[in-house]
Design an enzyme around this catalytic site. Structure first.
Site, PDB file in Angstrom:
ATOM      1  N   TYR A   1     -28.325   8.321   5.936  1.00  0.00           N
ATOM      2  CA  TYR A   1     -26.952   8.188   6.447  1.00  0.00           C
ATOM      3  C   TYR A   1     -26.047   7.645   5.346  1.00  0.00           C
ATOM      4  CZ  TYR A   1     -23.069   6.521   9.388  1.00  0.00           C
ATOM      5  OH  TYR A   1     -21.826   6.279   9.938  1.00  0.00           O
TER       6      TYR A   1
ATOM      7  N   SER B   1     -18.039   5.656   5.933  1.00  0.00           N
ATOM      8  CA  SER B   1     -18.649   4.471   6.542  1.00  0.00           C
ATOM      9  C   SER B   1     -18.695   3.381   5.468  1.00  0.00           C
ATOM     10  CB  SER B   1     -20.071   4.834   6.990  1.00  0.00           C
ATOM     11  OG  SER B   1     -20.825   3.674   7.240  1.00  0.00           O
TER      12      SER B   1
HETATM   13  N1  LIG Z   1     -18.815   3.916  15.513  1.00  0.00           N
HETATM   14  C1  LIG Z   1     -18.824   3.237  14.404  1.00  0.00           C
HETATM   15  O1  LIG Z   1     -18.925   1.990  14.416  1.00  0.00           O
HETATM   16  C2  LIG Z   1     -18.699   3.933  13.075  1.00  0.00           C
HETATM   17  C3  LIG Z   1     -18.598   3.161  11.924  1.00  0.00           C
HETATM   18  C4  LIG Z   1     -18.473   3.803  10.696  1.00  0.00           C
HETATM   19  C5  LIG Z   1     -18.441   5.188  10.639  1.00  0.00           C
HETATM   20  N2  LIG Z   1     -18.539   5.909  11.796  1.00  0.00           N
HETATM   21  C6  LIG Z   1     -18.448   7.363  11.676  1.00  0.00           C
HETATM   22  O2  LIG Z   1     -17.505   7.851  12.611  1.00  0.00           O
HETATM   23  C7  LIG Z   1     -17.871   9.162  13.057  1.00  0.00           C
HETATM   24  C8  LIG Z   1     -17.929   9.193  14.551  1.00  0.00           C
HETATM   25  O3  LIG Z   1     -18.919   8.281  14.957  1.00  0.00           O
HETATM   26  P1  LIG Z   1     -19.122   7.827  16.471  1.00  0.00           P
HETATM   27  O4  LIG Z   1     -19.500   6.421  16.413  1.00  0.00           O
HETATM   28  O5  LIG Z   1     -17.997   8.282  17.317  1.00  0.00           O
HETATM   29  O6  LIG Z   1     -20.440   8.688  16.807  1.00  0.00           O
HETATM   30  P2  LIG Z   1     -21.037   9.191  18.196  1.00  0.00           P
HETATM   31  O7  LIG Z   1     -20.565   8.306  19.272  1.00  0.00           O
HETATM   32  O8  LIG Z   1     -22.488   9.360  17.992  1.00  0.00           O
HETATM   33  O9  LIG Z   1     -20.372  10.626  18.332  1.00  0.00           O
HETATM   34  C9  LIG Z   1     -20.692  11.589  17.379  1.00  0.00           C
HETATM   35  C10 LIG Z   1     -20.288  12.951  17.854  1.00  0.00           C
HETATM   36  O10 LIG Z   1     -20.799  13.896  16.900  1.00  0.00           O
HETATM   37  C11 LIG Z   1     -21.479  14.919  17.576  1.00  0.00           C
HETATM   38  N3  LIG Z   1     -22.585  15.437  16.800  1.00  0.00           N
HETATM   39  C12 LIG Z   1     -23.657  14.766  16.319  1.00  0.00           C
HETATM   40  N4  LIG Z   1     -24.523  15.601  15.735  1.00  0.00           N
HETATM   41  C13 LIG Z   1     -23.970  16.831  15.841  1.00  0.00           C
HETATM   42  C14 LIG Z   1     -24.385  18.130  15.462  1.00  0.00           C
HETATM   43  N5  LIG Z   1     -25.577  18.342  14.874  1.00  0.00           N
HETATM   44  N6  LIG Z   1     -23.590  19.184  15.735  1.00  0.00           N
HETATM   45  C15 LIG Z   1     -22.410  19.004  16.370  1.00  0.00           C
HETATM   46  N7  LIG Z   1     -21.974  17.813  16.774  1.00  0.00           N
HETATM   47  C16 LIG Z   1     -22.744  16.742  16.523  1.00  0.00           C
HETATM   48  C17 LIG Z   1     -22.014  14.278  18.838  1.00  0.00           C
HETATM   49  O11 LIG Z   1     -22.201  15.300  19.807  1.00  0.00           O
HETATM   50  P3  LIG Z   1     -23.157  15.073  21.079  1.00  0.00           P
HETATM   51  O12 LIG Z   1     -22.597  13.867  21.785  1.00  0.00           O
HETATM   52  O13 LIG Z   1     -23.033  16.342  21.824  1.00  0.00           O
HETATM   53  O14 LIG Z   1     -24.541  14.810  20.521  1.00  0.00           O
HETATM   54  C18 LIG Z   1     -20.884  13.313  19.210  1.00  0.00           C
HETATM   55  O15 LIG Z   1     -19.900  13.937  19.986  1.00  0.00           O
HETATM   56  C19 LIG Z   1     -19.197   9.455  12.374  1.00  0.00           C
HETATM   57  O16 LIG Z   1     -18.946  10.227  11.214  1.00  0.00           O
HETATM   58  C20 LIG Z   1     -19.743   8.111  12.003  1.00  0.00           C
HETATM   59  O17 LIG Z   1     -20.590   8.176  10.897  1.00  0.00           O
HETATM   60  C21 LIG Z   1     -18.667   5.321  12.999  1.00  0.00           C
END
Ligand SMILES: NC(=O)c1ccc[n+]([C@@H]2O[C@H](COP(=O)([O-])OP(=O)(O)OC[C@H]3O[C@@H](n4cnc5c(N)ncnc54)[C@H](OP(=O)(O)O)[C@@H]3O)[C@@H](O)[C@H]2O)c1
Length: 273
Positions: free
Chosen positions: A186, A173
């Site tokens: 985080y 991130s």
């Molecule tokens: N979106 C952004 O703008 C952004 C920017 C920078 C970095 N990131 C990084 O990109 C990655 C994906 O982010 P995202 O935005 O797609 O997040 P998201 O929409 O919250 O999806 C995260 C996924 O991880 C799963 N998860 C969370 N806690 C978990 C646990 N304890 N055990 C197993 N699975 C778990 C969730 O499962 P459930 O749905 O079943 O809870 C969900 O499917 C992350 O590492 C995040 O830090 C995202």
């Protein structure tokens, strides 16, 4: 149409739409018969990665917390590709050595090896100053974002070693590269992830079979982003599918020149092959 994408190319309209913005054009069989484990595959970026990898021929192992979400992804992939997805419902907060070992054994039995590991699942934790960050919330974020990542990596390494060309990607991130007020556990966990990536990349450099990198997807239209920025209009953000070019790049033959690098999905240049 190739054998592994037996459905029409419209099964995944968001991907079709996004591909016009991609920096690369992977061949339709770019991931044919590859086996890739995606954590957090039930939603957001992980769901898009799993579906995209399957579209390009990979057998995806869908790990995530909510079984129903994984089942929906599984059904979509099964109905529309000839690949063999597998679901692994698991809360990474409570991942143990035994669980991770059992998962490695079942992947070994089902596929014999692993070609890719996308560490994508993450917890956002609380948005608070460090001075007020509760230990319980801190521990939860580190258990999910850091400790489970190390455990999974450790137990998957023997399977990755059996691949002719494996790739491990740690999801970072912007706040894992430069700290920012109120991002607390985080941000710190993402700095840790960068350190784990660098350490593993150094350890695997000589053998040169496993490529290891970190990737910051940048602001992307997902549930986590909406949680972190509730006032933002999601329509102003790229979809997860628009980010998938660099994911395809890093998990296919196209991006094999990268190792030990901290990449950014918003600002990258494909190396000439
Ligand atoms: N979106 C952004 O703008 C952004 C920017 C920078 C970095 N990131 C990084 O990109 C990655 C994906 O982010 P995202 O935005 O797609 O997040 P998201 O929409 O919250 O999806 C995260 C996924 O991880 C799963 N998860 C969370 N806690 C978990 C646990 N304890 N055990 C197993 N699975 C778990 C969730 O499962 P459930 O749905 O079943 O809870 C969900 O499917 C992350 O590492 C995040 O830090 C995202």
């Amino acid at each position: 149409m190739t054998e592994h994408t037996r459905a029409n190319s419209d099964w995944y309209p968001a991907l079709t739409l996004a591909r016009s913005h991609w920096k690369i054009e992977p061949p339709t069989d770019a991931l044919k018969d590859k086996v890739i484990l995606v954590t957090g595959a039930g939603d957001g970026i992980g769901r898009a990665a799993a579906k995209t990898f399957a579209h390009f021929g990979a057998n995806v192992i869908l790990l995530g917390k909510t079984r129903e979400k994984l089942e929906a992804v599984f059904d979509d992939i099964s109905a529309n590709t000839s690949t063999s997805p597998v679901i692994v419902p698991a809360d990474l907060r409570f991942l143990s050595d035994d669980n991770a070992m059992a998962l490695a054994d079942s992947i070994q039995d089902a596929f014999g090896h692993l070609d890719g590991l996308l560490h994508n699942a993450s917890a956002l934790g609380l948005m608070l100053p460090l001075a007020h960050y509760p230990k319980s919330a801190w521990d939860e974020v580190f258990d999910i974002n850091v400790t489970s990542t190390v455990l999974l990596t450790r137990h998957m390494l023997p399977l990755l070693d059996l691949s002719s060309a494996a790739s491990v990607v740690f999801t970072s991130s912007s706040v894992g590269r430069k700290g920012r007020a109120y991002w607390g556990a985080y941000a710190a966990s993402k700095f840790a992830v960068e350190g784990i990536m660098q350490t593993l990349a150094d350890e695997t450099e000589t053998a040169n079979r496993i490529k290891v990198n970190s990737l910051n997807p940048g602001g992307t239209r997902t549930p986590m982003r909406a949680m972190a920025y509730p006032a933002e209009d999601p329509g102003t953000l790229p979809t997860p599918e628009e980010r998938m070019d660099i994911y395809m790049y890093l998990f296919s033959a196209l991006g094999r020149s990268h190792h030990g690098e901290a990449l950014d999905a918003r600002d990258w240049t494909p190396s000439p092959n």
